[in-house]
Design a protein around this motif. Structure first.
Motif, mmCIF file in Angstrom:
data_model
loop_
_atom_site.group_PDB
_atom_site.id
_atom_site.type_symbol
_atom_site.label_atom_id
_atom_site.label_comp_id
_atom_site.label_asym_id
_atom_site.label_seq_id
_atom_site.Cartn_x
_atom_site.Cartn_y
_atom_site.Cartn_z
ATOM 1 N N GLN A 37 11.178 15.415 116.369
ATOM 2 C CA GLN A 37 9.722 15.426 116.223
ATOM 3 C C GLN A 37 9.476 15.719 114.755
ATOM 4 O OE1 GLN A 37 7.662 13.436 117.886
ATOM 5 N NE2 GLN A 37 9.385 13.337 119.769
ATOM 6 N N HIS B 147 2.094 9.440 117.071
ATOM 7 C CA HIS B 147 1.759 10.428 115.809
ATOM 8 C C HIS B 147 0.629 9.894 115.119
ATOM 9 C CE1 HIS B 147 4.391 13.623 116.958
ATOM 10 N NE2 HIS B 147 5.588 12.857 116.722
ATOM 11 N N VAL C 263 1.774 18.203 118.011
ATOM 12 C CA VAL C 263 3.010 17.256 117.973
ATOM 13 C C VAL C 263 3.617 17.175 119.388
ATOM 14 C CG1 VAL C 263 5.577 17.404 117.444
ATOM 15 C CG2 VAL C 263 3.650 18.150 115.876
ATOM 16 N N VAL D 190 7.182 13.471 112.304
ATOM 17 C CA VAL D 190 6.250 13.890 111.598
ATOM 18 C C VAL D 190 6.279 13.813 110.150
ATOM 19 C CG1 VAL D 190 5.004 15.001 113.650
ATOM 20 C CG2 VAL D 190 6.287 16.190 111.819
#
Ligand SMILES: [Zn+2]
Length: 453
Positions: free
Chosen positions: A166, A295, A75, A170
Motif C-alpha cells: 500500500q 485509493h 489507507v 499511495v
C-alpha cells in the motif's frame, strides 16, 4: 548415514552459529518474533541485496521507494484490510487455547486461502490439544493497532502495516511525476510488515513481524496477463539462479475461491519444506486496477496515467511479485543444508550461493604459533576492505574448517609455515574441499573472481 534435516537441527544450528535467536530470550521469548544474529543479519542483507539487484539495479523499468510503516489509517479502509484482513479463530472451552479455524481443517492449501471466507464450524471437530469443545469461529483482524500521539482515542488509532504494497500504491503519483516513468514500470520496496497471526509457527516460517520484498508493476490494461506470465518466469528463475534446487520448486495456481478480493489471478512459487511440504515462498498476483481505483475513490485524488499516444487517462493494472525475506532466509538455509561423511566424521555444510554466504572468506593460521599469527593477521587486514571476512585461530584447523562449513563460508585462506618462505597461502574450497596455493599478492583479485561466479 548422514541424517535428515529436522526443524530441531535447524533451530539449533541457527542459534549455535548466530543466525537466529528467539526474541527477548532472557525473558522467555515472545511468540512469533525472532532476532537475527551476526550471521543472520548478513545473510538477510545479502538476500535483500540480491533481490534489489535483480529487480531494480539490472532493470530499466523499476525504481525503489521506502515508505513509512505507520500510514494514515484511511489507507487500510481503502485497501480493504480493515474489513477483510481477518482469520477465523476458535477458542477451546477446556484448555483455553486459541486456533486458526482453517488450520484445524485438512489440507494446507485450503488453510492458506481463507482470508475473509467463513469456515463451516461443523468440520472443525474437537481441540487438537485436549479434545475439549471449541467455540464457533469468530473473525479476528490481523493488523496490529497502536495510537499516534499522546491521546488514546478512536481518532488516533493507527496500524502497523500488514503489507508494504500500500505504501507503493499511495505513492504512485509521486513516483510518476518525480522520475517520469512511462508505462509499463514498477516500484519496488523492501520493508517490515506486521501481522498478528493467531498461531505463528514453524520457526521463522510464519512470524508476526517480518520483512517483505514487493514490486508493484504497472501496465496498460489488456497487457496484464502477458506481464503476469513474464513476472512468474522472471521470479522463478531468480530462486534458481541463487541455487535453489529445481525439483524442490513448484508453481501453484490459486483456485478461484481462494483468490484475494483484489486478485484476478495469483500464482505461487512453492518450496518443498521438510516440515510442511510444498508451501508458498512468493506470490505473483494480478491485482488489476483495484488498489489505484480504491485509493482514488477514498482520497479524492486522481491516480491515473496519461497515455500521450492515445491522448487519454488510464488506470494501470498491477502485477505484484511479493516475497517474504524471512521465509526466503529459511528456504535458502534449508536448501543449502547438507550432511556428509568425511573421513569417518559427519560434516555439516551450508552450500549457500556465493553471493548469499554471510562470510565470504575466513583467514586461518595453521596454528596459534607466534610466527604464524602476525602474517595471518596481515592477510586478514588486507582482505577486510574487500570482503566479509572472519579470523579464527581457536582449536585445530580441522575444527575451524568445520565451523566455516557450517556457516557456509565459500573460501578459507590458510597461512602456514611455507607462507613464511614463499608468501603463498592456501585457498580451500567449501564444496570440493580442494586446496590450492596462491600468492598473497594475487589473493584479492582471485577471491574477487571466484566470488563473482
Ligand atoms: Zn483444548
Amino acid at each position: 548415514m548422514p541424517g535428515e534435516l529436522t526443524m530441531d537441527k535447524l533451530v539449533s544450528l541457527c542459534k549455535r552459529r548466530g543466525f537466529v535467536f528467539q526474541s527477548s530470550e532472557v525473558y522467555g521469548g515472545i511468540g512469533g518474533f525472532w532476532d537475527y544474529g551476526p550471521m543472520g543479519v548478513q545473510l538477510k542483507e545479502n538476500i535483500k541485496r540480491a533481490w534489489w539487484k535483480a529487480v531494480v539495479q539490472e532493470r530499466p523499468d523499476v525504481v525503489g521507494i521506502d515508505a513509512a510503516i505507520v500510514m494514515n489509517p484511511r489507507v487500510w479502509e481503502a485497501s480493504g484490510h480493515i474489513d477483510t484482513f481477518a482469520d477465523p479463530m476458535v477458542d477451546c472451552k477446556g484448555c483455553k487455547r486459541r486456533f486458526r479455524a482453517d488450520e484445524l481443517l485438512e489440507g494446507k492449501h485450503e488453510a492458506e486461502s481463507v482470508h475473509g471466507r467463513p469456515i463451516a464450524e461443523a468440520k472443525l471437530g474437537a481441540c487438537p490439544e485436549c479434545g475439549g469443545e471449541l467455540t464457533a469461529p469468530r473473525m479476528f483482524n490481523l493488523m496490529f493497532r497502536t495510537y499516534v500521539g499522546p491521546v488514546e482515542d478512536d481518532a488516533s488509532v493507527a496500524y502497523l502495516r500488514p503489507e508494504t504494497a500500500q505504501g507503493i500504491f499511495v505513492n504512485f503519483d509521486n513516483v510518476l511525476t518525480s522520475v517520469r516513468k512511462k508505462l509499463p514500470f514498477g516500484i519496488a520496496q523492501v520493508g517490515k510488515a506486521f501481522r498478528n497471526e493467531i498461531t505463528p509457527g514453524n520457526f521463522i516460517f510464519r512470524d508476526r513481524e517480518f520483512e517483505q520484498m514487493e514490486i508493484e508493476f504497472f501496465v496498460h490494461p489488456g497487457t496484464d496477463e502477458e506481464w503476469h506470465e513474464r513476472w512468474i518466469e522472471e521470479r522463478f528463475n531468480w530462486w534458481l539462479n541463487l541455487g535453489i534446487r529445481k525439483r524442490k520448486l513448484e508453481l501453484r495456481e490459486h483456485a478461484a475461491e481462494e483468490l484475494s478480493h483484489y486478485s484476478k489471478r495469483t500464482v505461487d512459487i512453492e518450496y518443498e519444506f521438510p516440515f510442511a511440504g510444498f508451501a508458498e515462498i512468493e506470490g505473483i498476483a494480478n491485482r488489476t486496477d483495484f488498489d489505484l481505483r480504491r485509493h482514488a475513490e477514498y482520497s479524492g485524488r486522481e491516480l491515473t496515467y496519461f497515455d500521450e499516444e492515445k491522448g487519454e487517462h488510464v488506470v494501470p493494472y498491477v502485477i505484484e511479485p511479493s516475497a517474504g525475506v524471512d521465509r526466503a532466509f529459511l528456504t535458502f538455509l534449508i536448501d543449502a543444508y547438507a550432511e556428509e561423511e568425511v573421513r569417518d566424521e559427519t560434516r555439516v555444510v551450508l552450500r549457500l550461493h556465493r553471493s548469499l554466504a554471510p562470510v565470504q572468506a575466513a583467514v586461518l593460521p595453521l596454528s596459534r604459533n607466534e610466527r604464524l599469527v602476525p602474517p595471518a593477521q596481515q592477510v586478514w587486514e588486507l582482505l577486510r576492505p574487500h570482503f566479509m571476512t572472519q579470523y579464527d585461530d581457536a582449536q585445530s584447523i580441522g575444527r575451524r574448517y568445520r565451523r566455516q562449513d557450517e556457516i557456509g563460508t565459500p573460501y578459507c585462506v590458510t597461512v602456514d609455515f611455507d607462507t613464511l618462505k614463499d608468501q603463498d597461502v592456501t585457498i580451500r574450497d567449501r564444496d570440493s574441499m580442494e586446496q590450492a596455493r596462491v600468492p598473497i599478492a594475487n589473493l584479492i583479485k582471485l577471491l574477487g573472481e571466484k566470488l563473482q561466479k
